[in-house]
Design an enzyme around this catalytic site. Structure first.
Site, PDB file in Angstrom:
ATOM      1  CB  SER A  67      -0.951   0.004   1.203  1.00 13.36           C
ATOM      2  OG  SER A  67      -0.221  -0.105   2.410  1.00 13.36           O
ATOM      3  CG  HIS A  70      -0.174  -0.221  -5.003  1.00 14.08           C
ATOM      4  ND1 HIS A  70      -0.828  -1.391  -4.699  1.00 14.08           N
ATOM      5  CD2 HIS A  70       0.774  -0.553  -5.926  1.00 14.08           C
ATOM      6  CE1 HIS A  70      -0.310  -2.373  -5.408  1.00 14.08           C
ATOM      7  NE2 HIS A  70       0.662  -1.892  -6.153  1.00 14.08           N
ATOM      8  CB  CYS A 130     -13.788   5.406  16.965  1.00 18.98           C
ATOM      9  SG  CYS A 130     -15.431   4.644  16.777  1.00 18.98           S
ATOM     10  NE  ARG A 247       7.745 -10.748  -4.242  1.00 20.71           N
ATOM     11  CZ  ARG A 247       6.931  -9.726  -4.043  1.00 20.71           C
ATOM     12  NH1 ARG A 247       5.630  -9.933  -3.954  1.00 20.71           N
ATOM     13  NH2 ARG A 247       7.401  -8.502  -3.938  1.00 20.71           N
TER      14      ARG A 247
END
Length: 394
Positions: A67, A70, A130, A247
């Site tokens: 992420s 990206h 939260c 990998r």
């Protein structure tokens, strides 16, 4: 202190409309439709101070996530690839471990059920739920209605210090007996991506029974972590689909029994051959290429003999999956989505699995300094020879 900061221009695409949780010019849940011209660099930022219920952590290790890549990667029109929650400028980094240096008033250590004191070895969840909204109350913090995310819309861990709420901090003290020196922090930085895999294959897909077959599509960190988790659960055959040799080798080290190269082998034929025509109980889509990969998974389910298969989608992608309802109906199969890693005891279970011998360190293929993070985030756009590149602060 120095930090890796990502900036971008707020230039919404014509079809974009502010959602109820978006903040104009600042934050959106649809990053790839808003943020343009990402700019990544090293900047000087202030050392944060912990407030009530917060903890200041000295970061010792932080891994680069897909992420991160990206968010900093522009498409042909200059828009970022990452489709999710983003708010810039922000310090990147969320796969980290470190040492508690200071605690704000009322910050409680879950390990001791007492106020935090300095010196605790810890990691933290990336999702800052939260604890007050309906999804949180229902036990689904990954889907918090007021979600913040470290390194996405609030400052993350590619810096010397980070402040986080005590509710997302988890002790790494149990790792000390197996991981000496910096290995403890390196292992701790892998708790977050391993927890993403755990949430996907255990919490969302429902896990497996010993003797089941599983197929993992994609040998990134989440897919590789899933290999280790599912093998430890007793999978008969863990089949990893991954074209990159390095990998693939890591996948074997972490528990994959077989590796299929989808670029040189017929994926469907090979999976059915390896499973004596049965296919798999669980398929993990961790490639982010659903238009290519999902039809192959679907064909395995249709041609195979296993009923009640589960396809769990963990990779983020804008593309729509080409689903054939008849396959799901006739083969009693289902598709589930998986987001994040929080809730249902995921983090402490992953930590204890590591403490009892599930070694994830083979995923780390390169260690770098903080100053080297931006160039490696950029290189990972095209370089798949590395798996997990981790920044060591010392």
């Amino acid at each position: 202190m120095k930090a890796v900061v990502l900036r971008g221009d707020w230039e919404p695409k014509p079809e974009f409309r502010l959602g109820p949780k978006d903040i104009d010019q600042k934050q959106t849940y649809l990053g790839s439709k808003v943020w343009r011209n990402p700019c990544l660099g090293i900047e000087e930022v202030n050392i944060p101070e912990p407030g009530p219920g917060e903890v200041l952590i000295e970061v010792k290790a932080c891994g680069i996530c897909g992420s991160d890549v990206h968010m900093a990667q522009p498409d042909a029109d200059g828009y970022i690839w990452y489709p999710g929650l983003t708010g810039f400028p922000a310090v990147l980094g969320h796969e980290f471990a470190g040492i508690v240096k200071k605690a704000g008033p009322g910050a409680v250590n879950k390990r001791t059920n007492k106020p935090f004191s300095g010196g605790e070895y810890v990691c933290a969840e990336e999702m800052l739920w939260c604890a007050r909204c309906q999804p949180c109350a229902d036990g689904y913090p990954n889907h918090c209605e007021h979600l913040d995310e470290l390194g996405f819309n609030v400052d993350g861990a590619f810096a010397r210090y980070i402040v986080v709420p005590d509710r997302v901090v988890w002790s790494l003290e149990s790792l000390k007996k197996l991981y000496p020196g910096n290995d403890l922090f390196l292992a701790g930085s892998l708790v977050e991506p391993t927890s993403v895999a755990y949430n996907a294959v255990v919490q969302r897909a429902g896990g497996i029974k010993p003797g089941d077959n599983v197929v993992i599509c994609g040998g990134g960190p989440v897919g590789l972590a899933a290999c280790a988790i599912l093998k430890s659960m007793g999978a008969a055959r863990v089949i990893l689909s991954e074209p990159e040799a390095g990998r693939a080798a890591i996948g074997r080290a972490l528990g994959a029994d077989f590796v299929v190269n989808p670029l040189t082998e017929n994926f469907v034929e090979r999976v059915l051959e390896l499973t004596d025509g049965y296919g798999a109980k669980l398929y993990l889509e961790a490639t982010g290429l659903p238009t290519i990969v999902y039809p192959l998974i679907e064909q395995c389910i249709w041609d195979g003999r296993t009923l009640n298969s589960t396809i769990v989608v963990v990779a983020r992608a804008d593309a729509k999956m080409p689903v054939t309802g008849e396959v799901l109906q006739v083969r009693r199969a289902q598709i589930v989505g998986a987001q994040g890693h929080s809730g249902e005891g995921t983090f402490p279970r992953v930590i204890e699995a590591m403490a009892s011998g599930m070694n994830m360190l083979p995923m780390i293929t390169k260690k770098i300094t903080l100053d080297q993070v931006p160039e490696h985030i950029i290189s990972l756009r095209t370089d798949r020879s590395e798996c997990k590149i981790t920044c060591l602060m010392d």
